[in-house]
Scaffold this active site. Structure first.
Site, PDB file in Angstrom:
ATOM      1  N   GLU A  44       0.835  -1.198   0.000  1.00 55.57           N
ATOM      2  CA  GLU A  44       0.000   0.000   0.000  1.00 55.57           C
ATOM      3  C   GLU A  44       0.876   1.258   0.000  1.00 55.57           C
ATOM      4  O   GLU A  44       1.844   1.359   0.762  1.00 55.57           O
ATOM      5  CB  GLU A  44      -0.873  -0.013   1.259  1.00 55.57           C
ATOM      6  CG  GLU A  44      -1.719   1.235   1.446  1.00 55.57           C
ATOM      7  CD  GLU A  44      -2.366   1.308   2.827  1.00 55.57           C
ATOM      8  OE1 GLU A  44      -3.447   1.912   2.926  1.00 55.57           O
ATOM      9  OE2 GLU A  44      -1.773   0.778   3.795  1.00 55.57           O
ATOM     10  N   LYS A 123     -10.026   1.905  -1.343  1.00 55.65           N
ATOM     11  CA  LYS A 123     -10.043   1.391   0.028  1.00 55.65           C
ATOM     12  C   LYS A 123     -11.313   1.813   0.764  1.00 55.65           C
ATOM     13  O   LYS A 123     -11.639   3.006   0.837  1.00 55.65           O
ATOM     14  CB  LYS A 123      -8.805   1.903   0.762  1.00 55.65           C
ATOM     15  CG  LYS A 123      -8.598   1.341   2.158  1.00 55.65           C
ATOM     16  CD  LYS A 123      -7.290   1.891   2.736  1.00 55.65           C
ATOM     17  CE  LYS A 123      -6.984   1.366   4.124  1.00 55.65           C
ATOM     18  NZ  LYS A 123      -5.745   1.971   4.665  1.00 55.65           N
ATOM     19  N   CYS A 162      -4.769  -3.036   3.727  1.00 53.69           N
ATOM     20  CA  CYS A 162      -4.324  -2.684   5.082  1.00 53.69           C
ATOM     21  C   CYS A 162      -5.425  -2.794   6.131  1.00 53.69           C
ATOM     22  O   CYS A 162      -5.805  -3.889   6.533  1.00 53.69           O
ATOM     23  CB  CYS A 162      -3.681  -1.300   5.059  1.00 53.69           C
ATOM     24  SG  CYS A 162      -2.588  -0.966   6.483  1.00 53.69           S
TER      25      CYS A 162
END
Length: 276
Positions: A44, A123, A162
């Protein structure tokens, strides 16, 4: 037909002294020299920096920008599928700038060696408890599962990033949509690295899927990054893991193991909640 795929996770180390352009050049050269793999995964925000909040807007890029273009070129030249980690994405003036009108996203990018940019994922779960991502970026609103056409056949890849790792319902949704591999590029600090390891194993066990976790290394804006990128089998076994330093992890994924795991212990078929 061979049921195995060669996967390489590139655990990028970074610090505050390297510019975005220098890092992009360094990692592009590293990708050019990697031993062949069917799929290569980056972390990321490896170029923009996971904690460089003050430069995100200035250094954000369109999906037609330099980082995406460079990664697409490498994927095509080397002939491998490439999960390029994530970038800070902005949109053209006049385009939909999101629910909160910020026009910036933490966006994962996946490349086909034949057709270039193949899939994107914005995300969903923004980390920062009101600061950082929640204050600066839009939240994604769509689960993404994409088919990658390998020499072994088509394989469904579920995309996460993440902090998403802490939300099991998201991963169940990806598996319900057909994913058998789950990727988690991250900028996960060393302080919580045990969570990173155990949550990755949990997502693999509960979904009987391969989990590919690619983290960053180094120290960035005073935060020591955790490294410890790992590949977890559908059984929960960690089949490969790096330490906290920059490095590359290459493993073979056996999809006969995935099929046998789901066949011999059919827990996914026994679900009640969510199917009533």
């Amino acid at each position: 037909m061979d049921s195995k795929l060669r996967i390489s996770l590139v655990q990028v180390g970074y610090g505050d002294g390297e510019s975005l352009s220098d890092r992009v050049q360094r990692i592009a050269m590293q990708l050019e020299e990697l031993p062949y793999a069917d799929l290569v995964v980056l972390p990321e925000l490896w170029a923009h920096g996971g904690f460089t909040f003050d430069t995100w807007a200035e250094e954000s890029e369109l999906l037609s920008g330099d980082i995406v273009s460079r990664l697409a070129e490498v994927s095509a030249r080397r002939g491998f599928w490439l999960h390029g980690g994530s970038i800070i994405e902005r949109v053209e003036d006049g385009a939909d700038s999101g629910f909160e009108d910020r026009g910036l996203w933490n966006t994962s990018v996946v490349f086909s060696p034949d057709t270039g940019l193949h899939a994107t994922y914005r995300k969903i779960h923004r980390f920062g408890f009101g600061n950082g991502e929640p204050r600066l970026l839009e939240a994604g609103d769509r689960l993404v599962v994409t088919d990658l056409d390998f020499r072994t056949g088509s394989t469904a890849l579920g995309l996460a990033t993440c902090y998403d790792l802490r939300f099991p319902e998201m991963f169940r949704g990806l598996v319900d949509a057909g994913a058998v591999m789950l990727t988690v590029p991250a900028a996960w600090p060393l302080e919580r690295i045990e969570h990173w390891q155990v949550l990755g194993r949990a997502r693999a066990v509960e979904n009987q899927a391969w989990v590919l976790q690619c983290n960053t290394a180094g120290t960035h804006r005073g935060v020591t990054m955790g490294g410890h990128s790992q590949v977890v089998a559908p059984t929960g076994e960690v089949v490969g893991r790096l330490d906290a330093n920059e490095g590359v992890l290459s493993v073979d994924l056996d999809f006969e193991l995935l099929d046998e795991t789901r066949r011999s212990f059919p827990v996914l078929q026994d679900r009640r909640l969510g199917r009533l």
